[in-house]
Design a protein around this motif. Structure first.
Motif, PDB file in Angstrom:
ATOM      1  N   ARG A 202     -33.732   0.741 -25.565  1.00  0.00           N
ATOM      2  CA  ARG A 202     -34.814  -0.087 -25.052  1.00  0.00           C
ATOM      3  C   ARG A 202     -35.870   0.781 -24.356  1.00  0.00           C
ATOM      4  NH1 ARG A 202     -35.983  -4.308 -21.217  1.00  0.00           N
ATOM      5  NH2 ARG A 202     -38.156  -3.860 -20.797  1.00  0.00           N
TER       6      ARG A 202
ATOM      7  N   TYR B 243     -47.317 -12.673 -22.225  1.00  0.00           N
ATOM      8  CA  TYR B 243     -47.133 -12.372 -20.804  1.00  0.00           C
ATOM      9  C   TYR B 243     -47.725 -13.443 -19.895  1.00  0.00           C
ATOM     10  CZ  TYR B 243     -45.844  -7.774 -22.638  1.00  0.00           C
ATOM     11  OH  TYR B 243     -45.247  -6.744 -23.327  1.00  0.00           O
TER      12      TYR B 243
ATOM     13  N   ILE C 145     -39.299 -10.104 -12.979  1.00  0.00           N
ATOM     14  CA  ILE C 145     -38.065  -9.533 -13.512  1.00  0.00           C
ATOM     15  C   ILE C 145     -37.778  -8.203 -12.835  1.00  0.00           C
ATOM     16  CG2 ILE C 145     -36.914  -8.645 -15.583  1.00  0.00           C
ATOM     17  CD1 ILE C 145     -38.883 -10.819 -17.013  1.00  0.00           C
TER      18      ILE C 145
ATOM     19  N   ASN D   6     -41.031  -4.040 -15.400  1.00  0.00           N
ATOM     20  CA  ASN D   6     -41.552  -5.027 -16.347  1.00  0.00           C
ATOM     21  C   ASN D   6     -42.987  -5.427 -16.038  1.00  0.00           C
ATOM     22  OD1 ASN D   6     -38.935  -5.380 -17.669  1.00  0.00           O
ATOM     23  ND2 ASN D   6     -39.826  -7.311 -18.331  1.00  0.00           N
TER      24      ASN D   6
ATOM     25  N   MET E 230     -45.367  -2.502 -16.805  1.00  0.00           N
ATOM     26  CA  MET E 230     -45.575  -2.291 -18.240  1.00  0.00           C
ATOM     27  C   MET E 230     -46.431  -3.401 -18.854  1.00  0.00           C
ATOM     28  SD  MET E 230     -44.159   0.565 -19.153  1.00  0.00           S
ATOM     29  CE  MET E 230     -43.593   0.597 -20.842  1.00  0.00           C
ATOM     30  N   LYS E 231     -46.207  -4.626 -18.408  1.00  0.00           N
ATOM     31  CA  LYS E 231     -47.016  -5.735 -18.918  1.00  0.00           C
ATOM     32  C   LYS E 231     -48.488  -5.515 -18.593  1.00  0.00           C
ATOM     33  CE  LYS E 231     -43.461  -9.314 -18.862  1.00  0.00           C
ATOM     34  NZ  LYS E 231     -42.872 -10.433 -18.110  1.00  0.00           N
TER      35      LYS E 231
ATOM     36  N   GLU F  43     -37.498 -22.495 -29.295  1.00  0.00           N
ATOM     37  CA  GLU F  43     -36.297 -22.917 -28.570  1.00  0.00           C
ATOM     38  C   GLU F  43     -36.553 -24.159 -27.723  1.00  0.00           C
ATOM     39  OE1 GLU F  43     -34.235 -19.761 -26.651  1.00  0.00           O
ATOM     40  OE2 GLU F  43     -34.279 -18.490 -28.426  1.00  0.00           O
TER      41      GLU F  43
ATOM     42  N   TRP G  96     -45.084 -18.133 -26.543  1.00  0.00           N
ATOM     43  CA  TRP G  96     -44.217 -16.953 -26.520  1.00  0.00           C
ATOM     44  C   TRP G  96     -43.691 -16.663 -27.928  1.00  0.00           C
ATOM     45  CZ3 TRP G  96     -38.911 -16.153 -27.443  1.00  0.00           C
ATOM     46  CH2 TRP G  96     -38.399 -14.927 -26.983  1.00  0.00           C
TER      47      TRP G  96
ATOM     48  N   TYR H  95     -36.181  -0.739 -30.829  1.00  0.00           N
ATOM     49  CA  TYR H  95     -35.864  -2.082 -30.352  1.00  0.00           C
ATOM     50  C   TYR H  95     -34.720  -2.703 -31.149  1.00  0.00           C
ATOM     51  CZ  TYR H  95     -38.546  -3.653 -26.363  1.00  0.00           C
ATOM     52  OH  TYR H  95     -38.982  -3.858 -25.083  1.00  0.00           O
TER      53      TYR H  95
ATOM     54  N   ASN I  78     -31.659  -1.305 -29.793  1.00  0.00           N
ATOM     55  CA  ASN I  78     -31.459  -1.950 -28.494  1.00  0.00           C
ATOM     56  C   ASN I  78     -30.776  -3.312 -28.652  1.00  0.00           C
ATOM     57  OD1 ASN I  78     -32.030  -3.124 -25.805  1.00  0.00           O
ATOM     58  ND2 ASN I  78     -33.770  -4.094 -26.825  1.00  0.00           N
ATOM     59  N   TRP I  79     -31.230  -4.087 -29.651  1.00  0.00           N
ATOM     60  CA  TRP I  79     -30.623  -5.407 -29.856  1.00  0.00           C
ATOM     61  C   TRP I  79     -29.172  -5.283 -30.314  1.00  0.00           C
ATOM     62  CZ3 TRP I  79     -35.536  -6.997 -32.961  1.00  0.00           C
ATOM     63  CH2 TRP I  79     -36.548  -7.328 -32.070  1.00  0.00           C
TER      64      TRP I  79
ATOM     65  N   ARG J  46     -27.159  -4.321 -27.271  1.00  0.00           N
ATOM     66  CA  ARG J  46     -26.984  -5.447 -26.342  1.00  0.00           C
ATOM     67  C   ARG J  46     -26.063  -6.519 -26.918  1.00  0.00           C
ATOM     68  NH1 ARG J  46     -32.469  -6.995 -23.170  1.00  0.00           N
ATOM     69  NH2 ARG J  46     -30.922  -8.015 -21.872  1.00  0.00           N
TER      70      ARG J  46
ATOM     71  N   TYR K 150     -25.394 -12.730 -26.198  1.00  0.00           N
ATOM     72  CA  TYR K 150     -26.739 -12.209 -26.445  1.00  0.00           C
ATOM     73  C   TYR K 150     -27.099 -12.396 -27.915  1.00  0.00           C
ATOM     74  CZ  TYR K 150     -30.701  -9.036 -26.503  1.00  0.00           C
ATOM     75  OH  TYR K 150     -31.951  -8.510 -26.651  1.00  0.00           O
TER      76      TYR K 150
ATOM     77  N   HIS L 238     -30.271 -13.891 -30.265  1.00  0.00           N
ATOM     78  CA  HIS L 238     -31.654 -14.385 -30.204  1.00  0.00           C
ATOM     79  C   HIS L 238     -32.316 -14.263 -31.560  1.00  0.00           C
ATOM     80  CE1 HIS L 238     -31.170 -14.702 -25.966  1.00  0.00           C
ATOM     81  NE2 HIS L 238     -30.802 -13.444 -25.900  1.00  0.00           N
TER      82      HIS L 238
ATOM     83  N   PRO M  97     -36.659 -13.583 -31.963  1.00  0.00           N
ATOM     84  CA  PRO M  97     -37.182 -12.209 -31.855  1.00  0.00           C
ATOM     85  C   PRO M  97     -36.554 -11.244 -32.852  1.00  0.00           C
ATOM     86  CG  PRO M  97     -35.981 -12.837 -29.860  1.00  0.00           C
ATOM     87  CD  PRO M  97     -36.094 -14.060 -30.694  1.00  0.00           C
TER      88      PRO M  97
END
Lengths: 215, 10
Positions: free
Chosen positions: A5, A48, A56, A60, A63-64, A113, A122, A164, A167-168, A171, A178, A180, A183
């Motif tokens: 990540r 964002y 968070i 975060n 970076m946003k 969702e 989002w 990424y 990373n998924w 995770r 976890y 999702h 995404p």
């Protein structure tokens, strides 16, 4: 946060900074698609929306702000800077925004969702990010004019996507519950779009030649 | 389930 990540975020950050630095120092945006940059600005603005409501971490939030600031700066440079805007390949960069925005918005209204303003936007931002590179790839194919920085920009973006995905996977095996789909599928599609470009990028790198895409 | 998990990503 795991190493994948973090590496993903750093290559993403590097890609944006490479582009911004290129535009700022050589005062040229030749080969850069304004359409793609505007789509990324929309992606960050819609994703964002929670920046001031859901805290968070300092990382975060920081970076946003960097992604929002850098993406809007690039758009400003290309549209309004009196020298930079002259180098924009306007006639070649003809991809229409709404071809991507409208289907992504409709899809986000169907697949989400929760049907709320923030959730739909989002989800929309994830779908739009997946395809936002298309005007840039079309522009590269057309001009076939790829300087090293533009090549590195797209290479770094692709690396960000690949990290990424790792990373998924990480995770998924280390964090309970976890899962999702939205995404993941959007992210996988986005990474596949870079596959073709990567092939030519590595080919030119291996042969120590300037990157050239086939007509 | 997602809030707080995926939204910690950028």
């Amino acid at each position: 946060m795991n190493i994948f990540r973090f590496a993903g975020d750093m290559t993403h950050l590097a890609s944006v900074l490479v582009l911004l630095l290129k535009i700022h120092t050589i005062k040229s945006c030749a080969g850069v698609s304004l359409k793609t940059q505007e789509l990324y600005a929309i992606v960050f603005a819609t994703r964002y929306l929670d920046i001031f409501t859901d805290f968070i971490s300092l990382y975060n939030t920081f970076m946003k702000l960097v992604f929002l600031g850098s993406s809007f700066s690039i758009v400003w440079y290309m549209r309004s800077h009196k020298i930079v805007r002259r180098s924009y390949d306007k006639d070649q960069d003809t991809f229409r925004h709404y071809f991507l925005i409208v289907p992504c918005l409709l899809l986000a209204m169907i697949i989400n969702e929760k049907f709320t303003f923030r959730e739909v936007l989002w989800t929309f931002s994830l779908f739009l990010e997946a395809v936002a590179i298309l005007p840039q790839l079309v522009l590269l194919q057309r001009t076939r004019n790829i300087d090293n920085l533009t090549g590195q920009y797209i290479f770094l973006l692709g690396a960000y996507r690949a990290f990424y995905i790792f990373n998924w996977i990480y995770r998924y095996f280390t964090e309970p519950h976890y899962v999702h789909w939205i995404p993941w599928i959007a992210g996988l599609l986005q990474t596949l779009l870079y596959g073709d470009f990567f092939y030519y990028y590595f080919h030119s790198w291996k042969n120590n030649k300037k990157l050239q895409l086939p007509a | 389930a997602r809030s707080g998990v995926t939204k910690d990503e950028l």
